[in-house]
Scaffold this motif. Structure first.
Motif, PDB file in Angstrom:
ATOM      1  N   GLU A  10       0.823  -1.215   0.000  1.00 44.78           N
ATOM      2  CA  GLU A  10       0.000   0.000   0.000  1.00 44.78           C
ATOM      3  C   GLU A  10       0.853   1.259   0.000  1.00 44.78           C
ATOM      4  O   GLU A  10       0.510   2.256  -0.647  1.00 44.78           O
ATOM      5  N   GLU A  11       1.987   1.222   0.699  1.00 45.89           N
ATOM      6  CA  GLU A  11       2.895   2.375   0.713  1.00 45.89           C
ATOM      7  C   GLU A  11       3.483   2.611  -0.680  1.00 45.89           C
ATOM      8  O   GLU A  11       3.627   3.756  -1.126  1.00 45.89           O
ATOM      9  N   LYS A  12       3.797   1.507  -1.365  1.00 38.80           N
ATOM     10  CA  LYS A  12       4.323   1.630  -2.730  1.00 38.80           C
ATOM     11  C   LYS A  12       3.284   2.249  -3.656  1.00 38.80           C
ATOM     12  O   LYS A  12       3.586   3.110  -4.482  1.00 38.80           O
ATOM     13  N   ARG A  13       2.040   1.815  -3.510  1.00 37.73           N
ATOM     14  CA  ARG A  13       0.963   2.356  -4.337  1.00 37.73           C
ATOM     15  C   ARG A  13       0.776   3.852  -4.076  1.00 37.73           C
ATOM     16  O   ARG A  13       0.598   4.645  -5.010  1.00 37.73           O
ATOM     17  N   THR A  14       0.804   4.233  -2.797  1.00 34.70           N
ATOM     18  CA  THR A  14       0.629   5.640  -2.431  1.00 34.70           C
ATOM     19  C   THR A  14       1.744   6.495  -3.012  1.00 34.70           C
ATOM     20  O   THR A  14       1.502   7.573  -3.578  1.00 34.70           O
ATOM     21  N   ARG A  15       2.979   6.009  -2.904  1.00 38.91           N
ATOM     22  CA  ARG A  15       4.122   6.783  -3.405  1.00 38.91           C
ATOM     23  C   ARG A  15       4.120   6.864  -4.933  1.00 38.91           C
ATOM     24  O   ARG A  15       4.521   7.882  -5.501  1.00 38.91           O
ATOM     25  N   MET A  16       3.657   5.774  -5.570  1.00 40.38           N
ATOM     26  CA  MET A  16       3.573   5.786  -7.028  1.00 40.38           C
ATOM     27  C   MET A  16       2.553   6.840  -7.481  1.00 40.38           C
ATOM     28  O   MET A  16       2.786   7.580  -8.446  1.00 40.38           O
ATOM     29  N   GLU A  22       2.155  14.803  -8.405  1.00 39.30           N
ATOM     30  CA  GLU A  22       3.116  15.906  -8.257  1.00 39.30           C
ATOM     31  C   GLU A  22       3.591  16.434  -9.608  1.00 39.30           C
ATOM     32  O   GLU A  22       3.817  17.633  -9.773  1.00 39.30           O
ATOM     33  N   THR A  23       3.749  15.536 -10.586  1.00 38.62           N
ATOM     34  CA  THR A  23       4.269  15.956 -11.897  1.00 38.62           C
ATOM     35  C   THR A  23       3.174  16.282 -12.906  1.00 38.62           C
ATOM     36  O   THR A  23       3.382  17.078 -13.811  1.00 38.62           O
ATOM     37  N   LYS A  24       2.012  15.638 -12.723  1.00 34.68           N
ATOM     38  CA  LYS A  24       0.901  15.772 -13.683  1.00 34.68           C
ATOM     39  C   LYS A  24       1.398  15.504 -15.108  1.00 34.68           C
ATOM     40  O   LYS A  24       1.037  16.195 -16.066  1.00 34.68           O
ATOM     41  N   ASP A  25       2.227  14.467 -15.220  1.00 37.98           N
ATOM     42  CA  ASP A  25       2.861  14.134 -16.495  1.00 37.98           C
ATOM     43  C   ASP A  25       2.459  12.731 -16.938  1.00 37.98           C
ATOM     44  O   ASP A  25       1.831  11.977 -16.179  1.00 37.98           O
ATOM     45  N   VAL A  26       2.814  12.382 -18.159  1.00 35.80           N
ATOM     46  CA  VAL A  26       2.555  11.059 -18.731  1.00 35.80           C
ATOM     47  C   VAL A  26       3.882  10.319 -18.807  1.00 35.80           C
ATOM     48  O   VAL A  26       4.892  10.888 -19.239  1.00 35.80           O
ATOM     49  N   PHE A  27       3.870   9.036 -18.402  1.00 39.34           N
ATOM     50  CA  PHE A  27       5.115   8.276 -18.327  1.00 39.34           C
ATOM     51  C   PHE A  27       5.001   6.942 -19.056  1.00 39.34           C
ATOM     52  O   PHE A  27       3.916   6.377 -19.201  1.00 39.34           O
ATOM     53  N   GLN A  28       6.167   6.451 -19.458  1.00 36.29           N
ATOM     54  CA  GLN A  28       6.297   5.075 -19.894  1.00 36.29           C
ATOM     55  C   GLN A  28       6.844   4.272 -18.709  1.00 36.29           C
ATOM     56  O   GLN A  28       7.359   4.842 -17.737  1.00 36.29           O
ATOM     57  N   LEU A  29       6.736   2.945 -18.807  1.00 34.94           N
ATOM     58  CA  LEU A  29       7.206   2.098 -17.718  1.00 34.94           C
ATOM     59  C   LEU A  29       8.678   2.334 -17.414  1.00 34.94           C
ATOM     60  O   LEU A  29       9.090   2.427 -16.249  1.00 34.94           O
ATOM     61  N   LYS A  30       9.471   2.457 -18.466  1.00 32.88           N
ATOM     62  CA  LYS A  30      10.919   2.637 -18.271  1.00 32.88           C
ATOM     63  C   LYS A  30      11.231   3.930 -17.514  1.00 32.88           C
ATOM     64  O   LYS A  30      12.195   4.007 -16.745  1.00 32.88           O
ATOM     65  N   ASP A  31      10.388   4.969 -17.752  1.00 35.19           N
ATOM     66  CA  ASP A  31      10.584   6.242 -17.038  1.00 35.19           C
ATOM     67  C   ASP A  31      10.341   6.048 -15.544  1.00 35.19           C
ATOM     68  O   ASP A  31      11.119   6.521 -14.700  1.00 35.19           O
ATOM     69  N   LEU A  32       9.252   5.353 -15.224  1.00 35.33           N
ATOM     70  CA  LEU A  32       8.891   5.142 -13.823  1.00 35.33           C
ATOM     71  C   LEU A  32       9.887   4.232 -13.118  1.00 35.33           C
ATOM     72  O   LEU A  32      10.133   4.382 -11.918  1.00 35.33           O
ATOM     73  N   LYS A  34      12.940   4.312 -13.473  1.00 40.05           N
ATOM     74  CA  LYS A  34      14.084   5.151 -13.120  1.00 40.05           C
ATOM     75  C   LYS A  34      13.727   6.140 -12.004  1.00 40.05           C
ATOM     76  O   LYS A  34      14.504   6.355 -11.079  1.00 40.05           O
ATOM     77  N   ILE A  35      12.506   6.732 -12.120  1.00 40.59           N
ATOM     78  CA  ILE A  35      12.108   7.774 -11.170  1.00 40.59           C
ATOM     79  C   ILE A  35      11.733   7.205  -9.797  1.00 40.59           C
ATOM     80  O   ILE A  35      12.150   7.740  -8.764  1.00 40.59           O
ATOM     81  N   ALA A  36      10.920   6.127  -9.790  1.00 42.77           N
ATOM     82  CA  ALA A  36      10.382   5.590  -8.538  1.00 42.77           C
ATOM     83  C   ALA A  36      11.448   5.189  -7.523  1.00 42.77           C
ATOM     84  O   ALA A  36      11.336   5.543  -6.341  1.00 42.77           O
ATOM     85  N   PRO A  37      12.527   4.486  -7.909  1.00 46.17           N
ATOM     86  CA  PRO A  37      13.547   4.129  -6.909  1.00 46.17           C
ATOM     87  C   PRO A  37      14.278   5.353  -6.363  1.00 46.17           C
ATOM     88  O   PRO A  37      14.570   5.437  -5.171  1.00 46.17           O
ATOM     89  N   LYS A  38      14.524   6.289  -7.236  1.00 44.12           N
ATOM     90  CA  LYS A  38      15.307   7.455  -6.850  1.00 44.12           C
ATOM     91  C   LYS A  38      14.534   8.433  -5.973  1.00 44.12           C
ATOM     92  O   LYS A  38      15.031   8.912  -4.948  1.00 44.12           O
ATOM     93  N   VAL A  47       8.194  -1.910  -9.628  1.00 45.47           N
ATOM     94  CA  VAL A  47       7.452  -0.807 -10.253  1.00 45.47           C
ATOM     95  C   VAL A  47       6.335  -1.327 -11.153  1.00 45.47           C
ATOM     96  O   VAL A  47       5.192  -0.863 -11.088  1.00 45.47           O
ATOM     97  N   LYS A  48       6.633  -2.296 -12.003  1.00 46.41           N
ATOM     98  CA  LYS A  48       5.640  -2.815 -12.947  1.00 46.41           C
ATOM     99  C   LYS A  48       4.438  -3.421 -12.220  1.00 46.41           C
ATOM    100  O   LYS A  48       3.279  -3.180 -12.592  1.00 46.41           O
ATOM    101  N   GLU A  49       4.713  -4.197 -11.186  1.00 44.86           N
ATOM    102  CA  GLU A  49       3.641  -4.840 -10.415  1.00 44.86           C
ATOM    103  C   GLU A  49       2.747  -3.800  -9.720  1.00 44.86           C
ATOM    104  O   GLU A  49       1.516  -3.894  -9.749  1.00 44.86           O
TER     105      GLU A  49
END
Length: 205
Positions: A10-16, A22-32, A34-38, A47-49
């Motif tokens: 649930e914490e992972k879902r909230t942070r995702m 926060e960005t109000k942007d569109v992402f591809q999986l590869k972008d996320l 990179k961003i999510a761990p950092k 991230v994918k799950e």
């Protein structure tokens, strides 16, 4: 030094979701990945799950364009999703409350007629008395079977009268049981148990 505890699902879902809001942007999986761990401490392998679980719950939108999937989520949609979920839960709660009230009424209704009544007590006593008389008459018949035929006939007639009377009361009890089943929807075995009617209760042959 204790090992740092990982994030819960649930914490992972909230942070995702925070990344999208926060960005109000569109992402591809590869972008996320990179961003999510950092930025949010979500391991790239999960991230994918996490993303798929949010898509499945309608919290994140996904659109395939060409060979790539694009993901986005805006606070306004999340608000509407939560409102719909709240409305669904409120509807379920209302249905549950109505069902509970209906069951309470059924319980109160089922209690009617289950109390000990003077009529039932009288019927039970008379039936018991008639059965006792029948048993006594049967014993007399056995005792005098080698005696005067006239005496035997009188005993048989008395036994017949007693049997007919007992069967009339049996008729009355079956009628009351039938009425209770129709009127209150009682099950027959519950009626028998409540009023002490034996399982083998039947007419006298």
């Amino acid at each position: 030094m204790s090992k740092k505890k990982g994030l819960s699902a649930e914490e992972k879902r909230t942070r995702m979701m925070e990344i999208f809001f926060e960005t109000k942007d569109v992402f591809q999986l590869k972008d996320l990945e990179k961003i999510a761990p950092k930025e949010k401490g979500i391991t790239s392998m999960s991230v994918k799950e996490v993303l798929q679980s949010l898509v499945d719950d309608g919290m994140v939108d996904c659109e395939r364009i060409g060979t790539s999937n694009y993901y986005w989520a805006f606070p306004s949609k999340a608000l509407h999703t939560r409102k719909r979920k709240l409305e669904a839960l409120e509807s379920q709660l209302s249905e549950g409350s109505q069902k509970h009230a209906s069951l309470q009424k059924s319980i109160e209704k089922a209690k009617i007629g289950r109390c000990e009544t003077e009529e039932r007590t009288t019927l039970a006593k008379e039936l018991s008395s008639l059965r006792d008389q029948r048993e006594e008459l049967k014993a007399d018949v056995e005792k005098y079977k080698d005696c005067d035929p006239q005496v035997m006939e009188e005993i048989r007639q008395a036994n017949k009268v007693a049997k007919e009377a007992a069967n009339r009361w049996t008729d009355n009890i079956f009628a009351i049981k039938s009425w209770a089943k129709r009127k209150f929807g009682f099950e027959e075995n519950k009626i028998d148990k409540t009023f002490g009617i034996p399982e083998d209760f039947d007419y006298i042959d």
